[in-house]
Design a protein around this motif. Structure first.
Motif, PDB file in Angstrom:
ATOM      1  N   HIS A 296      34.983  98.446 -14.284  1.00  0.00           N
ATOM      2  CA  HIS A 296      33.344  98.504 -13.633  1.00  0.00           C
ATOM      3  C   HIS A 296      33.738  99.940 -13.750  1.00  0.00           C
ATOM      4  O   HIS A 296      34.411 100.945 -13.543  1.00  0.00           O
ATOM      5  CB  HIS A 296      33.416  98.177 -12.681  1.00  0.00           C
ATOM      6  CG  HIS A 296      32.861  96.478 -12.486  1.00  0.00           C
ATOM      7  ND1 HIS A 296      33.946  95.553 -12.517  1.00  0.00           N
ATOM      8  CD2 HIS A 296      31.684  96.011 -12.282  1.00  0.00           C
ATOM      9  CE1 HIS A 296      33.020  94.170 -12.905  1.00  0.00           C
ATOM     10  NE2 HIS A 296      32.103  94.910 -12.679  1.00  0.00           N
TER      11      HIS A 296
ATOM     12  N   GLN B 175      26.998 104.528  -5.501  1.00  0.00           N
ATOM     13  CA  GLN B 175      27.202 103.100  -5.454  1.00  0.00           C
ATOM     14  C   GLN B 175      28.597 102.434  -4.754  1.00  0.00           C
ATOM     15  O   GLN B 175      29.063 100.937  -5.019  1.00  0.00           O
ATOM     16  CB  GLN B 175      27.469 102.113  -7.117  1.00  0.00           C
ATOM     17  CG  GLN B 175      25.816 102.883  -8.185  1.00  0.00           C
ATOM     18  CD  GLN B 175      26.416 101.923  -8.844  1.00  0.00           C
ATOM     19  OE1 GLN B 175      27.261 102.533  -9.825  1.00  0.00           O
ATOM     20  NE2 GLN B 175      25.774 100.630  -9.982  1.00  0.00           N
TER      21      GLN B 175
ATOM     22  N   GLU C 120      29.104  99.137  -2.544  1.00  0.00           N
ATOM     23  CA  GLU C 120      29.504  97.639  -4.077  1.00  0.00           C
ATOM     24  C   GLU C 120      31.028  98.238  -4.927  1.00  0.00           C
ATOM     25  O   GLU C 120      31.333  96.910  -4.816  1.00  0.00           O
ATOM     26  CB  GLU C 120      28.226  98.381  -4.698  1.00  0.00           C
ATOM     27  CG  GLU C 120      27.753  96.839  -5.788  1.00  0.00           C
ATOM     28  CD  GLU C 120      26.796  97.609  -6.384  1.00  0.00           C
ATOM     29  OE1 GLU C 120      26.544  96.677  -7.812  1.00  0.00           O
ATOM     30  OE2 GLU C 120      25.928  98.230  -6.757  1.00  0.00           O
TER      31      GLU C 120
ATOM     32  N   GLU D 145      33.556  96.549  -2.587  1.00  0.00           N
ATOM     33  CA  GLU D 145      33.750  95.082  -2.669  1.00  0.00           C
ATOM     34  C   GLU D 145      33.875  94.542  -3.633  1.00  0.00           C
ATOM     35  O   GLU D 145      34.258  93.421  -4.438  1.00  0.00           O
ATOM     36  CB  GLU D 145      32.169  94.528  -2.947  1.00  0.00           C
ATOM     37  CG  GLU D 145      31.397  94.717  -1.427  1.00  0.00           C
ATOM     38  CD  GLU D 145      32.008  93.790  -0.225  1.00  0.00           C
ATOM     39  OE1 GLU D 145      32.409  93.039  -0.824  1.00  0.00           O
ATOM     40  OE2 GLU D 145      32.267  94.716   0.691  1.00  0.00           O
TER      41      GLU D 145
ATOM     42  N   THR E  41      37.929  99.063 -10.421  1.00  0.00           N
ATOM     43  CA  THR E  41      36.694  99.674 -10.321  1.00  0.00           C
ATOM     44  C   THR E  41      36.916 100.699 -10.121  1.00  0.00           C
ATOM     45  O   THR E  41      37.930 101.576  -9.885  1.00  0.00           O
ATOM     46  CB  THR E  41      35.757  99.454  -9.086  1.00  0.00           C
ATOM     47  OG1 THR E  41      34.796  98.110  -9.833  1.00  0.00           O
ATOM     48  CG2 THR E  41      34.455 100.141  -9.549  1.00  0.00           C
TER      49      THR E  41
END
Length: 316
Positions: A287, A293, A296, A299, A305
């Motif tokens: 990601h 973000q 998010e 998580e 990420t």
């Protein structure tokens, strides 16, 4: 922030003889939590990758410097590892900055500043995996996948990936895993399964979870006569146990911090390998998200990420 450009630099080591170490405005750098001053007896010793200055200036229980440069509304904010994360700008000691290739993509090589070096180096530098050997890697997060990649780079012929999530095996194959074992599929202890699979135990095992019981399993999965097991995962809340007989026949139990790399030198070399297409990095990324973000992204951290900072993004 794991990768950035230098805006201002106030260097104390202006008399360094090797000019590639100088930092100037506009240089690309990767901040590293492990210092390398290149002057203390630890930095000068080939026996360790640690730095005395890091030990004296950072509180190890919380991985923060004694004096923080950050505050918000008059309240002191701890600066993790002396680097400052999730900030658009930060102040970092030069001994924690690795100058990298000017063409390196910051949104990719940032991963080299922690997880990739930790896993890869634990296999290559600390375990010293040998060509034709059999290895077991416990845990297939980013560090574990990097350890698999390191085992393959060292020439291991069989790399057994151990994880309770079978969905991770396809990704592990990309990095070089040859076998996958899910502890949930077996009624007996996982180290017994590995010993049976390998006719006595693996040559090298790497624990990349941070769980004491898994560390013990990794040790017991190695061949008694010469096996090497490396603790890569980090925990402050658990303890492990071992009997003298577990080691007396010839096993070696070791620990690795940042994969045994001298921090700045190791990061520079690993970025160079990436630029020469000798190291996989892009394959770790699932990601890309911006600072808006962040919750998010937290998580999704287990899925590796990449968090970027956009000029138009404001975080409340």
């Amino acid at each position: 922030v794991l990768c950035l450009k230098v805006i201002k630099c106030k260097a104390k080591d202006t008399f360094l003889k090797v000019h590639k170490y100088f930092l100037f405005s506009g240089d690309k750098v990767i901040p590293v939590f492990l210092s390398q001053c290149r002057e203390c007896h630890f930095c000068k010793s080939p026996k360790t990758n640690q730095c005395v200055k890091a030990w004296t200036e950072v509180i190890m229980d919380i991985m923060c410097p004694i004096d923080s440069r950050f505050s918000c509304k008059g309240k002191k904010i701890l600066q993790f590892s002396g680097l400052g994360t999730f900030t658009e700008y930060t102040v970092v000691r030069q001994i924690n900055l690795a100058k990298i290739h000017p063409d390196a993509p910051l949104d990719k090589v940032c991963l080299i500043g922690c997880g990739i070096c930790t896993g890869y180096g634990s296999a290559v530098n600390t375990a010293k995996v040998e060509e034709g050997s059999t290895c077991a890697v416990f845990g297939l997060g980013a560090v574990g996948l990097a350890a698999v990649m390191g085992c393959k780079a060292a020439g291991a012929k069989r790399i057994i990936a151990v994880d309770t999530n079978p969905e991770k095996f396809e990704k592990a194959k990309i990095f070089g895993a040859t076998d996958f074992v899910n502890p949930k599929d077996h009624s007996k202890p996982i180290h017994e399964v590995l010993v049976e699979m390998t006719n006595g135990g693996v040559d090298f095992s790497l624990e990349c979870v941070g769980n004491a019981s898994v560390m013990e399993s990794a040790l017991h999965s190695t061949v008694k006569a010469w096996g090497v097991s490396v603790i890569v995962g980090y925990t402050l809340v658990q303890s492990f146990t071992a009997r003298p007989v577990d080691l007396i026949s010839g096993r070696t139990w070791k620990g690795a911090l940042f994969g045994g790399f001298k921090a700045k030198d190791g990061v520079m070399e690993m970025v160079k390998r990436y630029m020469e297409k000798k190291l996989m990095v892009d394959e770790f990324i699932t990601h890309n998200m911006d600072l808006c973000q962040i919750m998010e992204a937290v998580e999704l951290m287990k899925k590796r990420t990449i968090l970027t900072f956009e000029a138009t993004c404001k975080v409340r």
